[in-house]
Design a protein around this motif. Structure first.
Motif, PDB file in Angstrom:
ATOM      1  N   GLU A  92      35.444  39.870  48.688  1.00 17.83           N
ATOM      2  CA  GLU A  92      36.359  38.767  48.993  1.00 17.83           C
ATOM      3  C   GLU A  92      36.191  37.626  47.992  1.00 17.83           C
ATOM      4  N   GLU A  93      34.938  37.294  47.664  1.00 20.59           N
ATOM      5  CA  GLU A  93      34.685  36.227  46.695  1.00 20.59           C
ATOM      6  C   GLU A  93      35.233  36.614  45.325  1.00 20.59           C
ATOM      7  N   LEU A  94      35.104  37.884  44.960  1.00 23.56           N
ATOM      8  CA  LEU A  94      35.629  38.340  43.674  1.00 23.56           C
ATOM      9  C   LEU A  94      37.143  38.147  43.622  1.00 23.56           C
ATOM     10  N   ARG A  95      37.842  38.555  44.674  1.00 18.75           N
ATOM     11  CA  ARG A  95      39.299  38.374  44.709  1.00 18.75           C
ATOM     12  C   ARG A  95      39.667  36.897  44.606  1.00 18.75           C
ATOM     13  N   ASP A  96      38.993  36.053  45.392  1.00 21.50           N
ATOM     14  CA  ASP A  96      39.313  34.623  45.403  1.00 21.50           C
ATOM     15  C   ASP A  96      39.029  33.967  44.058  1.00 21.50           C
ATOM     16  N   ARG A  97      37.847  34.207  43.519  1.00 23.71           N
ATOM     17  CA  ARG A  97      37.481  33.583  42.239  1.00 23.71           C
ATOM     18  C   ARG A  97      38.366  34.079  41.102  1.00 23.71           C
ATOM     19  N   ALA A  98      38.635  35.382  41.081  1.00 23.80           N
ATOM     20  CA  ALA A  98      39.475  35.942  40.019  1.00 23.80           C
ATOM     21  C   ALA A  98      40.885  35.364  40.102  1.00 23.80           C
ATOM     22  N   PHE A  99      41.433  35.267  41.319  1.00 20.11           N
ATOM     23  CA  PHE A  99      42.776  34.711  41.484  1.00 20.11           C
ATOM     24  C   PHE A  99      42.819  33.255  41.029  1.00 20.11           C
ATOM     25  N   LYS A 100      41.853  32.451  41.467  1.00 16.37           N
ATOM     26  CA  LYS A 100      41.832  31.030  41.100  1.00 16.37           C
ATOM     27  C   LYS A 100      41.711  30.860  39.591  1.00 16.37           C
ATOM     28  N   ARG A 101      40.878  31.691  38.972  1.00 10.67           N
ATOM     29  CA  ARG A 101      40.688  31.599  37.523  1.00 10.67           C
ATOM     30  C   ARG A 101      41.984  31.956  36.792  1.00 10.67           C
ATOM     31  N   LEU A 102      42.615  33.060  37.187  1.00 12.76           N
ATOM     32  CA  LEU A 102      43.859  33.472  36.542  1.00 12.76           C
ATOM     33  C   LEU A 102      44.962  32.453  36.800  1.00 12.76           C
ATOM     34  N   ASP A 103      45.040  31.924  38.008  1.00 12.71           N
ATOM     35  CA  ASP A 103      46.056  30.931  38.356  1.00 12.71           C
ATOM     36  C   ASP A 103      45.922  29.687  37.490  1.00 12.71           C
ATOM     37  N   SER A 104      44.691  29.230  37.271  1.00 14.73           N
ATOM     38  CA  SER A 104      44.501  28.032  36.438  1.00 14.73           C
ATOM     39  C   SER A 104      44.882  28.306  34.984  1.00 14.73           C
ATOM     40  N   ILE A 105      44.620  29.520  34.497  1.00 14.91           N
ATOM     41  CA  ILE A 105      45.005  29.864  33.118  1.00 14.91           C
ATOM     42  C   ILE A 105      46.525  29.915  32.990  1.00 14.91           C
ATOM     43  N   ILE A 142      37.648  47.141  40.170  1.00 19.25           N
ATOM     44  CA  ILE A 142      38.966  47.243  39.533  1.00 19.25           C
ATOM     45  C   ILE A 142      40.059  46.865  40.532  1.00 19.25           C
ATOM     46  N   TYR A 143      39.983  47.414  41.719  1.00 15.96           N
ATOM     47  CA  TYR A 143      40.976  47.131  42.760  1.00 15.96           C
ATOM     48  C   TYR A 143      41.052  45.628  43.044  1.00 15.96           C
ATOM     49  N   ASN A 144      39.913  44.994  43.205  1.00 16.88           N
ATOM     50  CA  ASN A 144      39.903  43.570  43.565  1.00 16.88           C
ATOM     51  C   ASN A 144      40.477  42.682  42.466  1.00 16.88           C
ATOM     52  N   VAL A 145      40.197  42.986  41.190  1.00 17.78           N
ATOM     53  CA  VAL A 145      40.738  42.139  40.125  1.00 17.78           C
ATOM     54  C   VAL A 145      42.222  42.413  39.907  1.00 17.78           C
ATOM     55  N   GLN A 146      42.651  43.661  40.137  1.00 18.00           N
ATOM     56  CA  GLN A 146      44.077  43.932  40.001  1.00 18.00           C
ATOM     57  C   GLN A 146      44.868  43.296  41.142  1.00 18.00           C
ATOM     58  N   ILE A 147      44.306  43.265  42.346  1.00 14.17           N
ATOM     59  CA  ILE A 147      44.938  42.560  43.468  1.00 14.17           C
ATOM     60  C   ILE A 147      45.066  41.070  43.127  1.00 14.17           C
TER      61      ILE A 147
END
Length: 164
Positions: A92-105, A142-147
């Motif tokens: 869950e943390e991976l999905r949240d952190r990855a999304f926030k990072r990509l969103d800010s970029i 892989i699944y979590n970062v692609q989500i």
């Protein structure tokens, strides 16, 4: 007297030097005792925005990488994912952190349309997977970062030594 007083400048520079001497070794920590596959690979252009993940498992004693007594990843161990190769995260943390990072970029670059015009700006995910990490752990990362929205996932390996 018209000369500039350089003593405060030298003092500040020495303090900054000491701070950087202490901070740099902390910033470049990574997971030890990771056995990365050795395969022939093509060097990629690395961008600062790329997300680096390390995927491993606990050892036979249930210890994670970085803990004292860790003997290496076990095929039967629990999956461990390290965000930017240092911070252990849950799925869950991976999905949240990855999304926030990509969103800010995406926001910084002017939106999805601006990134689509220049695909080289789209960040990628680079995974360092332990040789003994089971596929379920790698596939979960892989699944979590692609989500989270990352379109490209690649793997980091040790290059084949041409002299060997």
């Amino acid at each position: 007297m018209s000369d500039i007083n350089t003593t405060p400048l030298v003092d500040v520079m020495l303090v900054l030097l000491i701070i950087f001497l202490i901070a740099v070794p902390v910033a470049i920590q990574t997971i030890e005792k990771l056995h990365i596959p050795i395969i022939k690979s093509v060097e990629s252009k690395d961008k600062v925005e790329n997300l680096l993940l390390t995927v491993s498992t606990t050892d036979d004693g249930g210890r994670s990488a970085g803990e004292p007594g860790y003997t290496g990843a076990s095929r039967n161990g629990e999956c461990r994912v390290y965000f930017n190769n240092i911070t252990p995260v849950t799925a869950e943390e991976l999905r949240d952190r990855a999304f926030k990072r990509l969103d800010s970029i995406v926001k910084r670059e002017g939106g999805a349309e601006a990134l689509m015009k220049n695909p080289d700006l789209i960040p990628q995910v680079h995974i360092r997977g332990d040789v003994n990490a089971p596929w379920r752990c790698i596939a979960g990362a892989i699944y979590n970062v692609q989500i989270s929205g990352y379109p490209t996932v690649g793997f980091i390996s040790n290059p084949v030594d041409p002299n060997a």
